[in-house]
Design a protein around this motif. Structure first.
Motif, short mmCIF file in Angstrom:
data_model
loop_
_atom_site.label_atom_id
_atom_site.label_comp_id
_atom_site.label_asym_id
_atom_site.label_seq_id
_atom_site.Cartn_x
_atom_site.Cartn_y
_atom_site.Cartn_z
N ARG A 181 -8.44 7.30 7.38
CA ARG A 181 -7.04 6.95 7.64
C ARG A 181 -6.59 5.77 6.78
NH1 ARG A 181 -6.43 7.01 14.23
NH2 ARG A 181 -6.97 9.19 14.56
N VAL A 182 -7.41 4.74 6.73
CA VAL A 182 -7.08 3.54 5.94
C VAL A 182 -6.92 3.90 4.47
CG1 VAL A 182 -8.03 1.36 5.10
CG2 VAL A 182 -8.10 1.89 7.54
N ARG A 183 -7.88 4.62 3.93
CA ARG A 183 -7.87 4.95 2.51
C ARG A 183 -6.74 5.89 2.12
NH1 ARG A 183 -14.39 5.76 1.99
NH2 ARG A 183 -14.92 3.53 1.75
N ALA A 184 -6.24 6.65 3.07
CA ALA A 184 -5.12 7.55 2.79
C ALA A 184 -3.84 6.77 2.48
CB ALA A 184 -4.88 8.49 3.96
N GLY A 185 -3.81 5.49 2.82
CA GLY A 185 -2.61 4.69 2.65
C GLY A 185 -2.48 4.00 1.31
N VAL A 195 -11.59 5.87 17.90
CA VAL A 195 -11.73 6.50 16.59
C VAL A 195 -13.06 6.06 16.01
CG1 VAL A 195 -10.78 6.59 14.25
CG2 VAL A 195 -9.24 6.47 16.21
N GLY A 196 -13.82 6.98 15.46
CA GLY A 196 -15.07 6.62 14.80
C GLY A 196 -14.79 5.96 13.45
N ILE A 197 -15.78 5.27 12.93
CA ILE A 197 -15.60 4.53 11.68
C ILE A 197 -15.29 5.45 10.51
CG2 ILE A 197 -18.07 4.44 11.13
CD1 ILE A 197 -15.38 1.74 10.36
N ALA A 201 -11.01 -4.38 4.55
CA ALA A 201 -10.42 -5.64 4.12
C ALA A 201 -9.05 -5.40 3.48
CB ALA A 201 -11.35 -6.35 3.14
N VAL A 202 -8.93 -4.34 2.70
CA VAL A 202 -7.66 -4.01 2.07
C VAL A 202 -6.59 -3.75 3.12
CG1 VAL A 202 -6.45 -2.22 0.73
CG2 VAL A 202 -8.57 -3.21 -0.13
N GLN A 203 -6.95 -3.05 4.17
CA GLN A 203 -5.99 -2.78 5.24
C GLN A 203 -5.44 -4.10 5.79
OE1 GLN A 203 -7.48 -1.27 8.99
NE2 GLN A 203 -5.55 -0.19 9.35
N SER A 204 -6.29 -5.05 5.99
CA SER A 204 -5.88 -6.34 6.52
C SER A 204 -4.98 -7.08 5.53
CB SER A 204 -7.13 -7.18 6.82
OG SER A 204 -6.78 -8.40 7.39
N LEU A 205 -5.32 -7.06 4.24
CA LEU A 205 -4.48 -7.71 3.23
C LEU A 205 -3.11 -7.05 3.15
CD1 LEU A 205 -7.05 -8.36 0.36
CD2 LEU A 205 -6.12 -10.01 2.02
N ARG A 206 -3.08 -5.74 3.25
CA ARG A 206 -1.80 -5.04 3.21
C ARG A 206 -0.94 -5.39 4.42
NH1 ARG A 206 -0.75 -0.25 0.13
NH2 ARG A 206 -1.87 -0.48 -1.81
N GLN A 207 -1.56 -5.61 5.56
CA GLN A 207 -0.80 -6.02 6.74
C GLN A 207 -0.19 -7.41 6.54
OE1 GLN A 207 -3.86 -5.42 9.72
NE2 GLN A 207 -2.87 -3.54 10.41
#
Length: 141
Positions: free
Chosen positions: A26-30, A18-20, A111-117
């Motif tokens: 995808r990340v921001r859609a969450g 997947v490209g950046i 970074a937000v994706q990681s914190l949410r995980q």
């Protein structure tokens, strides 16, 4: 088995690259990102912890957001995990509303994706990052 674009056999359960840009989408859609004024008001009301993840040279060049907690990106998860042994005193709960701020609003999304995980389900980031904050005329020291 599937065949890669180089003719190599790869497991069919491997996802294609997947490209950046797609990854960011995808990340921001969450989650819902916040605008500078929203972040400012939430921080002023005590409803959000602003976390600046920019590296030192950018902070020295452009300044700091008053009251923002500075946590460089490579330490973020260790410092904000409420269960972590290296957490900061501010990392009190998984319900903490964290607004991550990078320079322009890209690295902060990852970074937000990681914190949410890690279970920080209210983590979000600032649209446009520090540059948008400053551009909105919000306080900088």
């Amino acid at each position: 088995m599937a065949v890669s674009d180089r003719g190599q056999q790869v497991s069919s359960d491997v996802q294609p690259p997947v490209g950046i840009d797609e990854l960011l989408e995808r990340v921001r859609a969450g989650y819902e990102r916040v605008e500078p004024q929203q972040a400012y008001e939430a921080a002023q009301a005590g409803d959000a912890l602003l976390v600046d993840i920019r590296y030192a040279a950018l902070r020295e060049r452009d300044g700091l957001i008053p009251g923002a907690l500075v946590v460089e990106r490579n330490e973020l998860e260790w410092r904000l995990d409420p269960q972590g042994s290296h957490r900061l005193p501010e990392a009190t709960s998984h319900a903490l509303r964290v607004v991550v701020i990078c320079n322009e609003g890209y690295a902060s999304s990852l970074a937000v994706q990681s914190l949410r995980q890690l279970g920080l389900h209210r983590a979000t980031d600032l649209v446009g990052g520090f540059q948008a904050w400053r551009g909105a005329g919000l306080p900088v020291v």
